[in-house]
Structures are given as C-alpha cells and as structure tokens.
Design a protein around this motif. Structure first.
Motif, short mmCIF file in Angstrom:
data_model
loop_
_atom_site.label_atom_id
_atom_site.label_comp_id
_atom_site.label_asym_id
_atom_site.label_seq_id
_atom_site.Cartn_x
_atom_site.Cartn_y
_atom_site.Cartn_z
N TRP A 1 0.91 -1.29 0.10
CA TRP A 1 -0.26 0.08 0.18
C TRP A 1 0.80 1.37 -0.13
CZ3 TRP A 1 -3.66 -2.12 4.38
CH2 TRP A 1 -4.36 -3.20 3.84
N ALA A 2 2.09 1.21 0.82
CA ALA A 2 3.09 2.28 0.79
C ALA A 2 3.33 2.61 -0.79
CB ALA A 2 4.08 2.00 1.59
N SER A 3 3.74 1.46 -1.36
CA SER A 3 4.31 1.38 -2.89
C SER A 3 3.19 2.27 -3.67
CB SER A 3 4.53 0.12 -3.60
OG SER A 3 4.55 0.11 -4.91
N SER A 4 2.03 1.77 -3.53
CA SER A 4 0.80 2.16 -4.22
C SER A 4 0.47 3.78 -3.85
CB SER A 4 -0.49 1.39 -4.01
OG SER A 4 -0.22 0.13 -4.17
N ARG A 5 0.76 4.31 -2.99
CA ARG A 5 0.66 5.75 -2.56
C ARG A 5 1.25 6.56 -3.48
NH1 ARG A 5 -3.41 8.61 -0.11
NH2 ARG A 5 -4.44 7.12 1.36
N ALA A 6 2.75 6.02 -3.66
CA ALA A 6 3.64 6.75 -4.37
C ALA A 6 3.05 6.65 -6.23
CB ALA A 6 4.98 6.19 -4.30
N VAL A 7 2.60 5.66 -6.48
CA VAL A 7 2.00 5.75 -7.71
C VAL A 7 0.79 6.47 -7.81
CG1 VAL A 7 1.13 4.24 -9.47
CG2 VAL A 7 3.07 3.26 -8.05
N GLU A 8 -0.35 6.32 -6.88
CA GLU A 8 -1.28 7.19 -6.94
C GLU A 8 -1.09 8.67 -7.10
OE1 GLU A 8 -3.46 6.09 -3.67
OE2 GLU A 8 -3.81 4.18 -4.25
N ILE A 9 0.03 9.31 -6.66
CA ILE A 9 0.10 10.74 -6.65
C ILE A 9 0.64 10.90 -8.09
CG2 ILE A 9 2.11 12.32 -6.16
CD1 ILE A 9 2.58 10.99 -3.38
N ILE A 10 1.12 10.14 -8.84
CA ILE A 10 1.20 10.25 -10.19
C ILE A 10 -0.11 10.18 -10.84
CG2 ILE A 10 2.41 9.79 -12.28
CD1 ILE A 10 4.76 8.54 -10.38
N HIS A 11 -0.56 9.35 -10.68
CA HIS A 11 -2.06 9.32 -11.35
C HIS A 11 -2.93 10.59 -11.05
CE1 HIS A 11 -2.51 5.51 -13.12
NE2 HIS A 11 -2.08 4.88 -12.08
N ARG A 12 -2.85 11.00 -9.99
CA ARG A 12 -3.63 12.29 -9.51
C ARG A 12 -3.20 13.67 -10.40
NH1 ARG A 12 -4.82 9.82 -4.82
NH2 ARG A 12 -3.09 10.40 -3.91
N ARG A 13 -2.13 13.50 -10.93
CA ARG A 13 -1.86 14.67 -12.00
C ARG A 13 -2.49 14.52 -13.48
NH1 ARG A 13 4.64 13.25 -12.09
NH2 ARG A 13 5.22 13.44 -9.60
N GLU A 14 -3.11 13.56 -13.54
CA GLU A 14 -4.08 13.34 -14.78
C GLU A 14 -5.17 14.34 -15.04
OE1 GLU A 14 -6.76 10.09 -16.97
OE2 GLU A 14 -5.28 9.33 -15.58
N GLN A 15 -5.07 15.01 -16.22
CA GLN A 15 -5.94 15.86 -16.33
C GLN A 15 -7.28 15.71 -16.98
OE1 GLN A 15 -5.40 19.43 -15.23
NE2 GLN A 15 -3.54 18.30 -14.29
N SER A 16 -8.43 16.29 -16.71
CA SER A 16 -9.56 15.98 -17.23
C SER A 16 -9.68 16.59 -18.66
CB SER A 16 -10.81 16.46 -16.60
OG SER A 16 -10.76 15.87 -15.26
N PRO A 17 -10.43 15.89 -19.58
CA PRO A 17 -10.52 16.28 -21.02
C PRO A 17 -11.11 17.85 -20.79
CG PRO A 17 -11.54 14.14 -20.83
CD PRO A 17 -11.06 14.53 -19.61
N THR A 18 -10.64 18.55 -21.82
CA THR A 18 -11.49 19.91 -21.81
C THR A 18 -12.56 20.00 -22.38
OG1 THR A 18 -10.56 20.43 -24.07
CG2 THR A 18 -9.00 21.08 -22.27
N PRO A 19 -13.47 20.98 -22.17
CA PRO A 19 -14.92 20.97 -22.71
C PRO A 19 -14.91 20.86 -24.13
CG PRO A 19 -14.68 22.68 -21.00
CD PRO A 19 -13.24 21.90 -21.16
N GLU A 20 -13.91 21.45 -24.77
CA GLU A 20 -13.79 21.60 -26.22
C GLU A 20 -13.90 20.12 -26.72
OE1 GLU A 20 -12.24 23.67 -24.28
OE2 GLU A 20 -13.29 25.47 -24.73
N GLN A 21 -12.85 19.20 -25.92
CA GLN A 21 -12.56 18.01 -26.53
C GLN A 21 -13.73 17.18 -26.33
OE1 GLN A 21 -9.06 17.55 -23.80
NE2 GLN A 21 -7.71 17.61 -25.63
N VAL A 22 -14.37 17.24 -25.18
CA VAL A 22 -15.72 16.59 -24.72
C VAL A 22 -16.67 16.82 -26.03
CG1 VAL A 22 -17.56 16.00 -23.27
CG2 VAL A 22 -15.35 16.34 -22.32
N MET A 23 -16.94 17.78 -26.24
CA MET A 23 -17.91 18.51 -27.23
C MET A 23 -17.43 17.79 -28.66
SD MET A 23 -20.33 19.98 -25.71
CE MET A 23 -21.06 20.77 -27.15
#
Length: 213
Positions: free
Chosen positions: A123-145
């Motif tokens: 779980w400690a290992s996974s926390r270090a990985v999850e930090i990187i995952h949280r950098r992921e950005q959501s698609p912009t409204p233009e990309q969704v449309m």
C-alpha cells in the motif's frame, strides 16, 4: 513491452517474497521520499498534520535500522493517532488530513514496522503511484464536445503519465535490490544491531532511499 501495471505487480511480488525486515526498510524509504517532498513545498501548501508525523517517521527509521527501543515510540505515536480526531469513519464529514499522501504513507510505514506484513508495504508503494495518477487532467470541454458531436477520440491523458509511472516503479525495484543486498545485515534488526552497523546502514540504506528523483 514493459508496462507500469506489470512493474507494479513485480513490486508487490518482491515484497511478498521479501523478509519482514526488508519490507520495513522499503516502506520507510517510500515514506521518506513523500514526506521530504511535502516538507519542501511552500509553507502555505504544507499540511500541519503531515508535518507533525516527522518524529514518527524518524522513529521508524531508528527501528528498521536496529534500535529496538524505537518500537515503543512508534507504537505509542500510532496509538495516539488512532485515538485522535484524524482517525475516523466519518467519511467526508471528518478531517481528511490523514489521507494526504505523505501522511498516509508515513502511517503505512509505521504499520509495516510494527507488523511486518507485505500488504502495508504494498500500500505504501501504491501511494507513490497514486500521486502520479492524480496529475492526470480531465478532458477540456472542447475535447468532450468534439467527441460527442464529431466522433473525435478523447485524448489518452494517462499516456502522458506513463513515463513517470514507469520511473517511480523502476525506482522502487532498484530500492528493493539495494535493500536485498543488505538483507543479512538487517535480518535481526528488531532485536537490535551493533551501533557501528546501524551507523553504516544509515549511510548505505537511509541515505540512498531518501533521495528524491
């Protein structure tokens, strides 16, 4: 082809096969990197609860590197956390300070030290990985449309994170290799190690494991 998922499985397998002493050092190393990164943030971005866990992590280091008296200090500090407002079942209605990544990883390192089981280290290992995952950005409204109306494929936003995910997990595997090379030295660390050996291990293990990439 090497994938971050495959490397994550390799880390988990290595931790399952490792001795409890190796797991304890590994978890302390991951927690140290995350906590020192948090401590380096601008003051306004630092979390007081996270900063308050530095003495706990220092005690964990003392214990995993051969000071048996540290067990009592770690156990007491974990008990204090368990009895505090930060340990609760109130979900979003309660304080979330202990869920901050560095704080959570320090607590996992303490649990790994106290119990030695693989799950806490994984779980400690996974926390270090999850930090990187949280950098992921959501698609912009233009990309969704464009996706909805024109059938344009949404960008693979996780793909941009893959190099960092691979780097983190490769780092963890290298750390496990380093620790395995000192396995005989730390095997009986819970019983206490000679002072000169503990000092050497601080240089050979704590130093390299604490370096932030």
């Amino acid at each position: 082809m090497e994938t971050w998922q495959g490397l994550s499985e390799s880390v988990a397998e290595r931790l399952a096969a490792a001795s409890s002493s190796e797991r304890k050092v590994f978890a302390a190393g991951v927690a140290e990197r995350l906590l020192s990164t948090h401590e380096a943030l601008p003051e306004k971005e630092q979390a007081p609860f996270t900063l308050s866990l530095r003495p706990l992590l220092n005690s964990v280091w003392e214990g995993v590197l051969g000071d048996p008296t540290a067990f009592k200090a770690v156990n007491r500090r974990v008990a204090e956390y368990m009895l505090s407002e930060y340990c609760h079942n109130d979900g979003q209605d309660g304080p979330d300070d202990a869920n901050e990544d560095a704080a959570a990883t320090v607590l996992l390192a303490a649990d790994t030290y106290l119990h030695g089981i693989a799950e806490f280290a994984v779980w400690a290992s996974s926390r270090a990985v999850e930090i990187i995952h949280r950098r992921e950005q959501s698609p912009t409204p233009e990309q969704v449309m464009a996706h909805i109306y024109d059938g344009v494929a949404l960008p693979d936003l996780e793909a941009a994170l893959v190099p960092d995910l691979l780097a983190e997990l490769r780092r963890q595997l290298r750390d496990l290799d380093l620790i395995a090379g000192r396995a005989e030295d730390i095997r009986y660390s819970q019983l206490g190690l000679p002072v000169d050996l503990s000092i050497r291990l601080r240089v050979e293990l704590r130093g390299p494991l604490s370096v932030r990439d």
